[in-house]
Scaffold this motif. Structure first.
Motif, mmCIF file in Angstrom:
data_model
loop_
_atom_site.group_PDB
_atom_site.id
_atom_site.type_symbol
_atom_site.label_atom_id
_atom_site.label_comp_id
_atom_site.label_asym_id
_atom_site.label_seq_id
_atom_site.Cartn_x
_atom_site.Cartn_y
_atom_site.Cartn_z
ATOM 1 N N PRO A 12 0.713 -1.230 -0.227
ATOM 2 C CA PRO A 12 0.224 -0.128 0.316
ATOM 3 C C PRO A 12 1.218 1.603 0.212
ATOM 4 N N THR A 13 0.018 2.835 -0.479
ATOM 5 C CA THR A 13 1.446 3.985 0.123
ATOM 6 C C THR A 13 1.618 4.084 1.335
ATOM 7 N N GLU A 14 1.720 5.411 1.175
ATOM 8 C CA GLU A 14 2.402 5.454 2.370
ATOM 9 C C GLU A 14 1.190 6.268 3.821
ATOM 10 N N LEU A 15 0.168 6.463 2.735
ATOM 11 C CA LEU A 15 -0.879 6.812 3.641
ATOM 12 C C LEU A 15 -2.349 5.888 3.293
ATOM 13 N N GLY A 16 -1.220 4.138 3.811
ATOM 14 C CA GLY A 16 -2.126 3.301 4.183
ATOM 15 C C GLY A 16 -3.361 3.347 3.414
ATOM 16 N N THR A 17 -3.366 3.708 2.225
ATOM 17 C CA THR A 17 -4.115 3.586 0.521
ATOM 18 C C THR A 17 -3.717 2.158 -0.286
ATOM 19 N N VAL A 18 -4.873 2.099 -0.181
ATOM 20 C CA VAL A 18 -4.391 0.880 -1.889
ATOM 21 C C VAL A 18 -4.974 0.857 -2.770
ATOM 22 N N TYR A 19 -4.728 0.570 -3.789
ATOM 23 C CA TYR A 19 -4.597 0.602 -5.558
ATOM 24 C C TYR A 19 -5.936 -0.701 -5.595
ATOM 25 N N THR A 20 -7.618 -0.846 -6.544
ATOM 26 C CA THR A 20 -8.510 -1.742 -7.114
ATOM 27 C C THR A 20 -7.179 -2.611 -7.921
ATOM 28 N N ARG A 21 -7.417 -4.114 -8.035
ATOM 29 C CA ARG A 21 -7.198 -4.867 -8.810
ATOM 30 C C ARG A 21 -7.750 -4.093 -10.404
ATOM 31 N N ASP A 22 -8.544 -3.662 -10.684
ATOM 32 C CA ASP A 22 -8.562 -2.642 -11.624
ATOM 33 C C ASP A 22 -7.849 -1.507 -11.851
ATOM 34 N N GLU A 23 -7.485 -0.828 -10.850
ATOM 35 C CA GLU A 23 -6.826 0.323 -11.394
ATOM 36 C C GLU A 23 -5.055 -0.285 -11.349
ATOM 37 N N LEU A 24 -4.567 -0.958 -10.770
ATOM 38 C CA LEU A 24 -3.695 -1.698 -11.513
ATOM 39 C C LEU A 24 -3.676 -2.815 -12.587
ATOM 40 N N ILE A 25 -4.443 -2.732 -12.840
ATOM 41 C CA ILE A 25 -4.971 -3.598 -14.401
ATOM 42 C C ILE A 25 -4.883 -1.993 -16.323
ATOM 43 N N GLU A 26 -5.538 -1.148 -14.999
ATOM 44 C CA GLU A 26 -5.792 -0.130 -16.258
ATOM 45 C C GLU A 26 -3.571 0.870 -16.350
ATOM 46 N N ILE A 27 -3.031 0.693 -15.102
ATOM 47 C CA ILE A 27 -1.865 1.336 -15.143
ATOM 48 C C ILE A 27 -0.432 0.781 -15.634
ATOM 49 N N SER A 28 -1.119 -1.170 -15.239
ATOM 50 C CA SER A 28 0.113 -1.858 -16.324
ATOM 51 C C SER A 28 -0.460 -1.545 -17.305
ATOM 52 N N SER A 29 -1.954 -1.756 -18.359
ATOM 53 C CA SER A 29 -1.755 -1.574 -19.797
ATOM 54 C C SER A 29 -1.055 -0.266 -19.886
ATOM 55 N N LEU A 30 -0.804 1.040 -19.211
ATOM 56 C CA LEU A 30 -0.829 1.821 -20.055
ATOM 57 C C LEU A 30 0.940 1.786 -19.885
ATOM 58 N N CYS A 31 1.628 1.523 -18.444
ATOM 59 C CA CYS A 31 2.969 0.815 -18.934
ATOM 60 C C CYS A 31 3.346 0.315 -20.111
ATOM 61 N N LYS A 32 2.363 -0.629 -20.666
ATOM 62 C CA LYS A 32 2.831 -1.457 -21.836
ATOM 63 C C LYS A 32 2.624 -0.908 -23.511
ATOM 64 N N GLU A 33 1.788 0.140 -22.738
ATOM 65 C CA GLU A 33 1.683 0.764 -24.408
ATOM 66 C C GLU A 33 2.724 1.848 -24.211
ATOM 67 N N ALA A 34 3.145 2.921 -23.198
ATOM 68 C CA ALA A 34 4.657 2.871 -22.965
ATOM 69 C C ALA A 34 5.791 2.586 -23.026
ATOM 70 N N GLU A 35 5.531 1.204 -23.550
ATOM 71 C CA GLU A 35 6.934 0.418 -22.966
ATOM 72 C C GLU A 35 7.367 1.083 -22.039
ATOM 73 N N ILE A 36 6.891 1.341 -21.156
ATOM 74 C CA ILE A 36 7.889 1.352 -19.653
ATOM 75 C C ILE A 36 7.642 0.276 -18.850
ATOM 76 N N PRO A 37 8.462 -0.062 -17.859
ATOM 77 C CA PRO A 37 9.100 -0.705 -17.168
ATOM 78 C C PRO A 37 7.581 -0.235 -15.837
ATOM 79 N N LEU A 38 6.746 -1.495 -15.046
ATOM 80 C CA LEU A 38 6.539 -0.933 -13.706
ATOM 81 C C LEU A 38 7.086 -1.937 -12.683
ATOM 82 N N TYR A 39 7.261 -0.940 -11.711
ATOM 83 C CA TYR A 39 7.571 -1.421 -10.030
ATOM 84 C C TYR A 39 6.933 -1.080 -9.113
ATOM 85 N N ILE A 40 6.283 -2.588 -8.418
ATOM 86 C CA ILE A 40 5.815 -2.031 -7.077
ATOM 87 C C ILE A 40 6.134 -2.485 -5.927
#
Length: 209
Positions: A12-40
Motif C-alpha cells: 500500500p501507499t504511505e497513506l495506508g491506501t491501496v490500489y484496486t485490481r482494476d486500477e493496477l490493470i489499467e496502470i499496467s496496460s498504460l505502461c505496456k502501451e508506452a513501453e515503460i516498466p512498472l515497479y511496485i
C-alpha cells in the motif's frame, strides 16, 4: 523533456491506501502501451494484500508488474527485502550492482531462510491479516469514542486527529508518529499495527482514550 524510464508505485501507499485490481490493470496496460516498466514497492505488501475490502492478490502483483519487492522487515524478518521479476533483462548486472553498493552479505543463507519461512503455510498473508484486523479494531475504537480520522485507511496504518493533551498522555503507553506539523490544539498522528501487536496492546490503548 526527459523520457520517463519507469512507473513506480507503492502497495500500500504511505497513506495506508491501496490500489484496486482494476486500477493496477489499467496502470499496467498504460505502461505496456508506452513501453515503460512498472515497479511496485511492496515494503508493506502483506498489509496491502490483507487490506479490508481489497481485491488484489499476490498473483495479481506478479502478473501486472515488471518488477516488485516483497518486504520482510515490516513482517518480522530481521532484515531484507526480496526483489522479484518476470523480466530479468530489465536488471542487467543486478547482483554486481548490489555488491558494488554494499548490499550483499558474504553469506546470504539467513535472508533466504527468512523468506522460506514467511512463505510457508501462508504465514506472510496471516501476518498481514492479523495486523489489519487489529488496525480495524483500533479504527473503530477511535471512531466510537468521537475521534476524527485524518485518512480512512483499510490497512495496518491508521491516521487519527488527536488533541495535543491526549497525545502527550498516550505517549506514555504507545509509540506513534506526528503526521504533519503540530497544530495549536490538535494534530494528525499515525498508528501502525504489525506482526508483534496483540489484542491486549489494542485494548490498553483504547482504554487510555
Amino acid at each position: 523533456m526527459v523520457r520517463p524510464a519507469m512507473v513506480y508505485l507503492s502497495f500500500p501507499t504511505e497513506l495506508g491506501t491501496v490500489y484496486t485490481r482494476d486500477e493496477l490493470i489499467e496502470i499496467s496496460s498504460l505502461c505496456k502501451e508506452a513501453e515503460i516498466p512498472l515497479y511496485i514497492d511492496g515494503a508493506r505488501l502483506a498489509y496491502g494484500l490483507a487490506a479490508e475490502g481489497g481485491n488484489v492478490l499476490l498473483s495479481d502483483i506478479a502478473a501486472l508488474s515488471d518488477v516488485f519487492c516483497i518486504g520482510g522487515t515490516k513482517c518480522g524478518a530481521l532484515f531484507g527485502e526480496a526483489i522479484v521479476t518476470r523480466r530479468p533483462e530489465l536488471l542487467p548486472r543486478f547482483d554486481s550492482l548490489i555488491k558494488l553498493h554494499g548490499a550483499t552479505l558474504a553469506k546470504g543463507r539467513l535472508l533466504g531462510v527468512q523468506f522460506t519461512q514467511l512463505f510457508t503455510d501462508n504465514l506472510y498473508l496471516s501476518i498481514g491479516k492479523h495486523a489489519v484486523s487489529l488496525a480495524m479494531r483500533l479504527k473503530s475504537g477511535f471512531i466510537n469514542r468521537g475521534y476524527q480520522l485524518y485518512i480512512d485507511s483499510p490497512t495496518n496504518q491508521q491516521f487519527v486527529i488527536l488533541p495535543n493533551d491526549k497525545i502527550e498522555q498516550l505517549r506514555a503507553i504507545a509509540s506513534f508518529e506526528f503526521w504533519g506539523p503540530k497544530g495549536e490544539k490538535e494534530t494528525p498522528v499515525r498508528f501502525v499495527t504489525d506482526w508483534s501487536i496483540t489484542n491486549e496492546d489494542v485494548d490498553t490503548l483504547l482504554s487510555a482514550i
